[in-house]
Motif scaffolding. Structure first.
Motif, PDB file in Angstrom:
ATOM      1  N   SER A   1      11.210   5.659   7.789  1.00  0.00           N
ATOM      2  CA  SER A   1      10.003   5.788   6.891  1.00  0.00           C
ATOM      3  C   SER A   1      10.102   5.265   5.467  1.00  0.00           C
ATOM      4  O   SER A   1      11.427   5.528   4.955  1.00  0.00           O
ATOM      5  CB  SER A   1       9.433   7.004   7.069  1.00  0.00           C
ATOM      6  N   ALA A   2       9.224   4.792   5.058  1.00  0.00           N
ATOM      7  CA  ALA A   2       9.082   4.598   3.479  1.00  0.00           C
ATOM      8  C   ALA A   2       7.968   4.680   2.802  1.00  0.00           C
ATOM      9  O   ALA A   2       6.770   4.399   3.600  1.00  0.00           O
ATOM     10  CB  ALA A   2       9.797   3.168   3.406  1.00  0.00           C
ATOM     11  N   VAL A   3       7.660   5.061   1.647  1.00  0.00           N
ATOM     12  CA  VAL A   3       6.577   5.050   0.988  1.00  0.00           C
ATOM     13  C   VAL A   3       6.493   4.347  -0.139  1.00  0.00           C
ATOM     14  O   VAL A   3       7.480   4.442  -1.184  1.00  0.00           O
ATOM     15  CB  VAL A   3       6.244   6.615   0.612  1.00  0.00           C
ATOM     16  N   ILE A   4       5.894   3.212  -0.316  1.00  0.00           N
ATOM     17  CA  ILE A   4       6.207   2.121  -1.435  1.00  0.00           C
ATOM     18  C   ILE A   4       4.977   2.264  -2.387  1.00  0.00           C
ATOM     19  O   ILE A   4       3.636   2.064  -1.911  1.00  0.00           O
ATOM     20  CB  ILE A   4       5.987   0.775  -0.790  1.00  0.00           C
ATOM     21  N   HIS A   5       5.119   2.482  -3.541  1.00  0.00           N
ATOM     22  CA  HIS A   5       4.073   2.326  -4.556  1.00  0.00           C
ATOM     23  C   HIS A   5       4.233   0.671  -5.107  1.00  0.00           C
ATOM     24  O   HIS A   5       4.789   0.312  -5.994  1.00  0.00           O
ATOM     25  CB  HIS A   5       4.561   3.095  -5.835  1.00  0.00           C
ATOM     26  N   ASP A   6       3.170   0.097  -4.346  1.00  0.00           N
ATOM     27  CA  ASP A   6       3.131  -1.199  -4.534  1.00  0.00           C
ATOM     28  C   ASP A   6       1.961  -1.604  -5.425  1.00  0.00           C
ATOM     29  O   ASP A   6       0.872  -1.955  -4.878  1.00  0.00           O
ATOM     30  CB  ASP A   6       3.004  -2.016  -3.150  1.00  0.00           C
ATOM     31  N   VAL A   7       1.975  -1.832  -6.772  1.00  0.00           N
ATOM     32  CA  VAL A   7       0.940  -1.854  -7.747  1.00  0.00           C
ATOM     33  C   VAL A   7       0.348  -3.459  -7.203  1.00  0.00           C
ATOM     34  O   VAL A   7      -0.909  -3.627  -7.120  1.00  0.00           O
ATOM     35  CB  VAL A   7       1.350  -1.678  -9.248  1.00  0.00           C
ATOM     36  N   LYS A   8       1.139  -4.510  -7.285  1.00  0.00           N
ATOM     37  CA  LYS A   8       0.725  -5.744  -7.372  1.00  0.00           C
ATOM     38  C   LYS A   8       0.335  -6.340  -5.731  1.00  0.00           C
ATOM     39  O   LYS A   8      -0.319  -7.080  -5.619  1.00  0.00           O
ATOM     40  CB  LYS A   8       1.703  -6.900  -7.803  1.00  0.00           C
ATOM     41  N   GLY A   9       0.736  -5.398  -4.813  1.00  0.00           N
ATOM     42  CA  GLY A   9       0.423  -5.770  -3.509  1.00  0.00           C
ATOM     43  C   GLY A   9       1.497  -6.812  -2.908  1.00  0.00           C
ATOM     44  O   GLY A   9       1.162  -7.361  -1.657  1.00  0.00           O
ATOM     45  N   GLU A  10       2.546  -7.376  -3.524  1.00  0.00           N
ATOM     46  CA  GLU A  10       3.499  -8.183  -3.125  1.00  0.00           C
ATOM     47  C   GLU A  10       4.245  -7.881  -1.980  1.00  0.00           C
ATOM     48  O   GLU A  10       4.524  -8.569  -1.103  1.00  0.00           O
ATOM     49  CB  GLU A  10       4.073  -8.745  -4.244  1.00  0.00           C
ATOM     50  N   ASN A  11       4.689  -6.447  -2.059  1.00  0.00           N
ATOM     51  CA  ASN A  11       5.368  -6.085  -0.905  1.00  0.00           C
ATOM     52  C   ASN A  11       4.864  -6.028   0.460  1.00  0.00           C
ATOM     53  O   ASN A  11       5.555  -6.232   1.248  1.00  0.00           O
ATOM     54  CB  ASN A  11       6.109  -4.579  -1.590  1.00  0.00           C
TER      55      ASN A  11
END
Length: 339
Positions: free
Chosen positions: A172-182
């Motif tokens: 599992s992973a929680v990603i803080h993706d501000v730009k939305g690229e990931n």
């Protein structure tokens, strides 16, 4: 090892070589002379030979050189050889200390790891988070330790570390993706073996949930709403006259009471709307409007009572409290016995 320790060790080794060389020359000379009594009292005697003090060869050389010149010449050569050997050890130690100068830790001990250290750290395994490459091989970390990467903007940390890790990481992973690229690059790949959810309140594609749908109607209704309010609202830290926040004090503005009232008001209105269905008769419409109005008034009263509750200041036990009184306070005279 620090340069100071290396220097002390070098001095000790050179001194030990010279002392042992002179001592060996003394013992050899005594053996060649047959341990005669004229050599003086031995320092330690065994059943095989006697042990003399290291420096006694110089006294023997001075007194008995004329009687056995060849023996003392060879003994002197042996003692002198120890001096040359000590000099060689000193030179070797100096060269070693010069090589260690490149590892001086005066300004810190951080450096790039070598292949042996990388293998020892287990970074050449085929699983884990991507850290980079070394000699054409991927460096990956699969331990319980945290990993933090520092890199300037547009330096490739996303495509070099984050994206490969997300595409290969099965946990599992929680990603803080501000730009939305990931999300755009890895959501499709991760969806093949896991659930990929996007949470962005400003995006229509965002995953969402209504916590009020989890409220159990009936006896647990108020309790569930209160639990939701407690999760969403935290007490505000109290501050002193200088504006500094307290460590254990807080201001309870009773925001959870307001949220609870709003939630209950919403549930009352929704319940009234659902209970009457879609009947078109005048009687049903009248009953629906009346129930909605009564429910709205009840909800307004609940919300109004929540808004009228003044904030509560909660302080630690024993906190000194000063009360400013603007009017005269008349207290009843104290009498013994409470009368």
């Amino acid at each position: 090892m620090s340069p100071t320790k290396l220097l002390i060790g070098q001095i000790f080794i050179v001194f030990a070589i010279m002392v042992l060389g002179v001592w060996a020359a003394t013992q050899w000379c005594a053996a060649m002379l047959g341990y005669q009594p004229q050599l003086g009292q031995a320092w330690l005697e065994t059943w095989v030979f006697a042990i003399y003090r290291p420096w006694q060869i110089f006294a023997w050389w001075y007194h008995y050189d004329a009687y056995a010149p060849e023996v003392f010449d060879k003994a002197g050569t042996l003692a002198g050889a120890s001096g040359f050997l000590g000099c060689a050890a000193a030179i070797a130690g100096s060269l070693w200390r010069a090589r260690q100068a490149s590892h001086v830790t005066t300004y810190g001990s951080a450096r790039w790891a070598g292949l042996r250290e990388i293998r020892k750290a287990g970074l050449l395994r085929p699983v884990g988070k991507f850290l980079g490459t070394y000699a054409g091989r991927y460096l990956r970390h699969d331990g319980p330790e945290h990993v933090m990467a520092f890199a300037p903007t547009r330096s490739g940390e996303g495509v070099g570390l984050v994206v490969p890790t997300l595409l290969s990481w099965t946990g599992s992973a929680v990603i803080h993706d501000v730009k939305g690229e990931n999300w755009q690059l890895t959501a499709g790949g991760r969806a093949r073996f896991s659930h990929a959810l996007l949470f962005n309140p400003t995006d229509r594609r965002s995953a969402h949930c209504n916590p009020l749908l989890e409220v159990r109607r009936g006896a647990d209704e108020v309790r569930d709403v209160q639990n939701i309010a407690d999760v969403l609202v935290d007490p505000v830290p109290a501050t002193d006259t200088s504006g500094y926040a307290g460590l254990s004090d807080s201001i309870d503005r009773h925001t959870w009471q307001l949220l609870k009232g709003v939630a209950l008001s919403t549930l009352l209105g929704v319940g009234t709307e659902i209970s009457f269905g879609d009947e078109r008769s005048d009687l049903v419409r009248a009953l629906r409007q009346s129930a909605q109005q009564n429910g709205a008034r009840a909800g307004d009263q609940i919300v109004g009572r929540s808004l009228d509750i003044p904030p509560t200041l909660e302080v630690r036990p024993g906190w000194p409290l000063r009360v400013l009184v603007h009017r005269d306070v008349v207290l009843r005279p104290w009498r013994q016995g409470g009368a």
